[in-house]
Design an enzyme around this catalytic site. Structure first.
Site, PDB file in Angstrom:
ATOM      1  N   HIS A  84      -0.402   2.515  -5.831  1.00  0.00           N
ATOM      2  CA  HIS A  84      -0.139   3.742  -5.064  1.00  0.00           C
ATOM      3  C   HIS A  84       0.966   3.542  -4.025  1.00  0.00           C
ATOM      4  O   HIS A  84       1.368   4.503  -3.362  1.00  0.00           O
ATOM      5  CB  HIS A  84      -1.422   4.290  -4.435  1.00  0.00           C
ATOM      6  CG  HIS A  84      -1.904   3.580  -3.220  1.00  0.00           C
ATOM      7  ND1 HIS A  84      -2.844   2.582  -3.237  1.00  0.00           N
ATOM      8  CD2 HIS A  84      -1.565   3.728  -1.924  1.00  0.00           C
ATOM      9  CE1 HIS A  84      -3.065   2.158  -2.012  1.00  0.00           C
ATOM     10  NE2 HIS A  84      -2.302   2.828  -1.191  1.00  0.00           N
ATOM     11  N   ASP A 141      -5.481   0.202  -9.447  1.00  0.00           N
ATOM     12  CA  ASP A 141      -4.465   0.302  -8.387  1.00  0.00           C
ATOM     13  C   ASP A 141      -3.806  -1.064  -8.187  1.00  0.00           C
ATOM     14  O   ASP A 141      -4.087  -1.775  -7.225  1.00  0.00           O
ATOM     15  CB  ASP A 141      -5.146   0.798  -7.095  1.00  0.00           C
ATOM     16  CG  ASP A 141      -4.148   1.193  -6.030  1.00  0.00           C
ATOM     17  OD1 ASP A 141      -2.954   1.306  -6.351  1.00  0.00           O
ATOM     18  OD2 ASP A 141      -4.584   1.393  -4.877  1.00  0.00           O
ATOM     19  N   SER A 160      -2.193  -1.102   2.826  1.00  0.00           N
ATOM     20  CA  SER A 160      -2.284  -1.027   1.369  1.00  0.00           C
ATOM     21  C   SER A 160      -1.461  -2.097   0.694  1.00  0.00           C
ATOM     22  O   SER A 160      -0.347  -2.398   1.129  1.00  0.00           O
ATOM     23  CB  SER A 160      -1.694   0.295   0.880  1.00  0.00           C
ATOM     24  OG  SER A 160      -2.641   1.294   0.891  1.00  0.00           O
TER      25      SER A 160
END
Ligand SMILES: *[C@@H]1O[C@H](CO)[C@@H](O)[C@H](O)[C@H]1NC(C)=O
Ligand SMILES: *[C@@H]1O[C@H](CO)[C@@H](O)[C@H](O)[C@H]1NC(C)=O
Ligand SMILES: *[C@@H]1O[C@H](CO)[C@@H](O)[C@H](O)[C@H]1NC(C)=O
Length: 237
Positions: free
Chosen positions: A67, A106, A190
């Site tokens: 992402h 992911d 992230s």
């Protein structure tokens, strides 16, 4: 219940907010000793102003979250202070084919157009060798992400936090690892590694906020993707 990715975008500002004024870091963490995690990579897109973490797994490959993919990513190696970045390195991005902008799969590999020269401040971290390996529950997450959940407060210097892994049956979806504490990654973290033992076993992905003040934080379980990883790194995709 809200789900949000830990990428730094202002649109997501109001998700996962535990209450005003909680001064977490990479939440409740502490500043890392400069260059003590030489595999840590800062990822930045100067056009979209999105920031992520990543980690060097080979001279020419960085692992991060799918992402985090944008069109003009560059990776920065051996970073201490994000206000003083070295020259960025261009990459070719390989995000997982099954990633669909929702939790699951992911994972992304970035192939560096200029391979890194390893030294004291730039180094690689090992991945799990098999899918069956027992994972230590003493883990650490790190990043340059927000120091508060609800305010744009990225950290100039790397921060880290110790976390205890939950048993996998407590995680919301398969092929993830998770922690649930009043500490952990926030926006901008992230793609960073979850390091357990001396291996990167997870990738910071997203969190679920429920009624309590703690966050169920989810990490992509790297060992589930070893075949995919080897395929990309050997140039078969
Ligand atoms: C790392 O960055 C911080 C913040 O700018 C600075 O105080 C510190 O001296 C730097 N350390 C090294 C080793 O560069
Ligand atoms: C290590 O490599 C990085 C990136 O290539 C470079 O910026 C840094 O100066 C090097 N450090 C040492 C100690 O050679
Ligand atoms: C985090 O864990 C490491 C390794 O288990 C330990 O050496 C360190 O003291 C811990 N840090 C904190 C702040 O608890």
């Amino acid at each position: 219940m809200s789900i949000f990715w830990f990428i730094t975008t202002l649109l997501l500002l109001h998700s996962c907010t535990p209450g005003v004024g909680m001064d977490h870091g990479i939440v409740n963490g502490k500043e890392s000793i400069p260059h003590s995690h030489p595999y840590m990579v800062y990822i930045y897109d100067k056009y979209t102003h999105t920031a992520c973490g990543g980690f060097l797994i080979k001279e020419n490959f960085v692992m991060t979250a799918a992402h985090c993919k944008t069109n003009h990513l560059k990776v920065y190696l051996g970073v201490n202070d994000t206000n003083h970045l070295p020259e960025g390195i261009e990459v070719n991005a390989f995000s997982h084919e099954s990633f669909a902008n929702k939790p699951g799969d992911d994972i992304m590999l970035l192939k560096l157009k200029t391979p890194a020269t390893l030294n004291k401040t730039v180094n690689i971290i090992a991945l799990p060798k098999t899918n069956k390996e027992k994972i230590s529950s003493n883990c650490m997450a790190m990043g340059w992400g927000w120091k508060e959940y609800n305010e744009f407060t990225p950290s100039r210097v790397l921060k880290e936090v110790n976390l205890t892994l939950l048993a996998s049956e407590n995680c919301a979806i398969p092929h993830t690892l998770c922690t649930k504490e009043e500490a952990g990654p926030a926006q901008g973290d992230s793609g960073g590694p979850l390091v357990c033992g001396n291996e990167a076993v997870g990738i910071v992905s997203y969190c679920i906020m429920d009624e309590s003040t703690s966050y169920l934080t989810m990490y992509t379980k790297i060992s589930h993707y070893l075949t995919w990883i080897h395929k990309i790194m050997n140039g078969f995709l």
